[in-house]
Scaffold this motif. Structure first.
Motif, PDB file in Angstrom:
ATOM      1  N   VAL A  62       0.814  -1.311   0.016  1.00 43.84           N
ATOM      2  CA  VAL A  62       0.158   0.211   0.029  1.00 43.84           C
ATOM      3  C   VAL A  62       0.819   1.244   0.098  1.00 43.84           C
ATOM      4  CG1 VAL A  62      -1.769   1.339   1.314  1.00 43.84           C
ATOM      5  CG2 VAL A  62      -1.931  -1.117   0.989  1.00 43.84           C
ATOM      6  N   GLU A  63       1.961   1.194   0.762  1.00 46.62           N
ATOM      7  CA  GLU A  63       2.894   2.271   0.740  1.00 46.62           C
ATOM      8  C   GLU A  63       3.532   2.950  -0.526  1.00 46.62           C
ATOM      9  OE1 GLU A  63       6.006   1.978   3.644  1.00 46.62           O
ATOM     10  OE2 GLU A  63       4.532   1.507   5.386  1.00 46.62           O
ATOM     11  N   ARG A  64       3.789   1.790  -1.324  1.00 48.85           N
ATOM     12  CA  ARG A  64       4.256   2.069  -2.717  1.00 48.85           C
ATOM     13  C   ARG A  64       3.354   2.467  -3.529  1.00 48.85           C
ATOM     14  NH1 ARG A  64       7.515  -2.395  -6.220  1.00 48.85           N
ATOM     15  NH2 ARG A  64       8.245  -0.966  -8.010  1.00 48.85           N
ATOM     16  N   ASN A  65       2.030   1.816  -3.639  1.00 49.79           N
ATOM     17  CA  ASN A  65       0.914   2.166  -4.492  1.00 49.79           C
ATOM     18  C   ASN A  65      -0.274   2.968  -3.850  1.00 49.79           C
ATOM     19  OD1 ASN A  65       2.216   0.484  -6.554  1.00 49.79           O
ATOM     20  ND2 ASN A  65       1.627  -1.434  -5.286  1.00 49.79           N
ATOM     21  N   ASN A  66       0.017   3.899  -3.095  1.00 48.79           N
ATOM     22  CA  ASN A  66      -1.022   4.698  -2.282  1.00 48.79           C
ATOM     23  C   ASN A  66      -1.974   5.375  -3.396  1.00 48.79           C
ATOM     24  OD1 ASN A  66      -2.337   5.856  -0.078  1.00 48.79           O
ATOM     25  ND2 ASN A  66      -1.087   7.278   0.068  1.00 48.79           N
ATOM     26  N   SER A  67      -1.315   6.104  -3.984  1.00 51.61           N
ATOM     27  CA  SER A  67      -2.069   6.869  -5.491  1.00 51.61           C
ATOM     28  C   SER A  67      -2.942   6.009  -6.029  1.00 51.61           C
ATOM     29  CB  SER A  67      -1.160   7.703  -6.213  1.00 51.61           C
ATOM     30  OG  SER A  67      -0.063   6.872  -6.897  1.00 51.61           O
ATOM     31  N   ARG A  68      -2.427   4.946  -6.285  1.00 49.73           N
ATOM     32  CA  ARG A  68      -3.088   3.739  -7.268  1.00 49.73           C
ATOM     33  C   ARG A  68      -4.571   3.145  -6.468  1.00 49.73           C
ATOM     34  NH1 ARG A  68       0.701  -0.127  -9.424  1.00 49.73           N
ATOM     35  NH2 ARG A  68       0.881   1.359 -11.119  1.00 49.73           N
TER      36      ARG A  68
END
Length: 153
Positions: A62-68
């Motif tokens: 989630v931290e890496r793909n928060n905007s997604r």
């Protein structure tokens, strides 16, 4: 100097040679969000932070793909798959919409040029003949009615 160029080119080629990105065949972010919200027992819906925690627990970064994740939540709300019970945008609480919106049938049969009939009538493109013209024997004998000019002076 040539050695520096050779090493940078070699390192660049080495990075490229590591292989292309492998597309993981698994559920999409939207599917994972819908599953997380539907598994929730909360009456008012699942909050965004709780949703992200459940996604992280299922193995999603989630931290890496928060905007997604935020974009997926917004699109699901726009498609009316999720209902937003609290908040605006991608924040707040969400629950699954039990009444799915039915797609409109008339959108595909929309007129391509809706004003074409009106424009043709203005320019005389249609062959409609008024009752007055028919009564006088056609368009050859028809005279336009005189406009009365009143002087308000």
């Amino acid at each position: 100097m040539e050695e520096k160029v050779a090493t940078t080119v070699a390192s660049h080629v080495k990075r490229k040679a590591e292989g292309p990105k492998i597309n993981k065949s698994g559920p999409t972010v939207s599917q994972m969000i819908i599953k997380a919200v539907s598994d929730s027992k909360e009456r008012s819906g699942l909050s965004l932070t709780a949703m992200k925690k459940s996604l992280a627990a299922s193995g999603y970064d989630v931290e890496r793909n928060n905007s997604r994740v935020n974009r997926a939540v917004r699109t699901l709300v726009n498609k009316e798959t999720l209902l937003q019970t609290k908040g605006t945008g991608a924040s707040g609480s969400f629950r699954v919409n039990k009444k799915q919106a039915k797609p409109k049938k008339n959108q595909s049969k929309r007129k391509r040029f809706p004003n074409i009939e009106r424009l043709l009538r203005k320019k005389g493109g249609t062959q409609e003949v008024s009752k007055e013209r028919q009564a006088t024997g056609g368009s050859e004998n028809y005279q336009e009615p005189q406009k009365s000019e009143k002087n308000n002076g």
